[in-house]
Enzyme design. Structure first.
Site, PDB file in Angstrom:
ATOM      1  N   HIS A   1       5.685   6.224  -1.384  1.00  0.00           N
ATOM      2  CA  HIS A   1       6.219   5.093  -1.634  1.00  0.00           C
ATOM      3  C   HIS A   1       5.576   3.690  -1.166  1.00  0.00           C
ATOM      4  O   HIS A   1       4.508   4.051  -0.449  1.00  0.00           O
ATOM      5  CB  HIS A   1       7.809   5.112  -0.969  1.00  0.00           C
ATOM      6  CG  HIS A   1       7.435   4.927   0.761  1.00  0.00           C
ATOM      7  ND1 HIS A   1       7.050   6.073   1.347  1.00  0.00           N
ATOM      8  CD2 HIS A   1       7.445   3.732   1.504  1.00  0.00           C
ATOM      9  CE1 HIS A   1       7.139   5.559   2.689  1.00  0.00           C
ATOM     10  NE2 HIS A   1       7.093   4.632   3.037  1.00  0.00           N
TER      11      HIS A   1
ATOM     12  N   HIS B   1       0.905  -1.079   0.003  1.00  0.00           N
ATOM     13  CA  HIS B   1      -0.004  -0.250  -0.136  1.00  0.00           C
ATOM     14  C   HIS B   1       0.868   1.135  -0.008  1.00  0.00           C
ATOM     15  O   HIS B   1       2.146   1.173   0.454  1.00  0.00           O
ATOM     16  CB  HIS B   1      -0.952  -0.009   1.405  1.00  0.00           C
ATOM     17  CG  HIS B   1      -0.078   0.078   2.459  1.00  0.00           C
ATOM     18  ND1 HIS B   1       0.314  -0.994   3.165  1.00  0.00           N
ATOM     19  CD2 HIS B   1       0.169   1.330   3.459  1.00  0.00           C
ATOM     20  CE1 HIS B   1       0.789  -0.574   4.319  1.00  0.00           C
ATOM     21  NE2 HIS B   1       1.033   0.954   4.218  1.00  0.00           N
TER      22      HIS B   1
END
Length: 187
Positions: free
Chosen positions: A120, A37
């Site tokens: 990220h 995620h």
């Protein structure tokens, strides 16, 4: 008390591509692909009453869907690397969505996030991995770039306090608009 955060989910096809990057790095604890995620706002351990406030305030977010890519790999920690990740460019729709989450959390009394937003997807957490080993791993995969994928919703996720993160549970999902709102009619 649940540990909450808001995030973007990674589509299965992109997750599969990320999972192909696993291996070749001593001391890495690889994140399971179903737990990939992109965190928008870490909220932390909170009580049920505040969790309900968060669910409600996030329901008011009105943003347009957008496309995103993961472009390049990097590591956090410098000389003492602690994680390897796939980076996402800080495109305006992503940055604006994250900033709105930050404003909303502060409005309901959650302290400001102490770290600058760095979009990220964590691939591995590192233990006893040298900076040289990480540099070699990154150099061998320097050309990584995912296909563009649509971001059509964000989620409120929970996690248990555990080593390495996960398993993560989607507690609520919030759709993004298919199109931007039309401006005033011309003519």
């Amino acid at each position: 008390m649940p540990r909450l955060f808001t995030a973007l989910e990674i589509p299965p096809a992109v997750g599969e591509r990320l999972s192909m990057l696993r291996g070749g790095l001593p001391g890495a604890r690889w994140i399971d692909p179903e737990n990939y995620h992109l965190t928008l706002r870490f909220i932390g351990d909170i009580d049920d009453a505040l969790a309900n406030d968060i669910v409600q305030v996030l329901a008011g977010v009105r943003r347009a869907a957008f496309d995103l890519v993961l472009d390049g790999l990097d590591a956090f920690g410098g000389r003492k690397p602690r994680a390897v990740f796939a980076a996402a460019p800080a495109v305006p729709p992503l940055v604006e969505l994250q900033a709105e989450h930050e404003r909303l959390m502060r409005r309901i009394g959650i302290p400001a996030e102490g770290r600058k937003f760095s979009p990220h997807v964590t691939l591995a957490r590192l233990r006893q991995t040298s900076a040289r080993q990480v540099a070699d791993y990154l150099a061998a995969r320097a050309d990584f770039r995912s296909a563009a994928f649509p971001v059509e919703r964000f989620v409120l996720m929970s996690s248990r306090a555990s080593t390495g993160g996960g398993p993560y549970v989607v507690e609520a999902a919030y759709p993004l608009r298919a199109e931007a709102l039309a401006g005033p009619a011309e003519g």
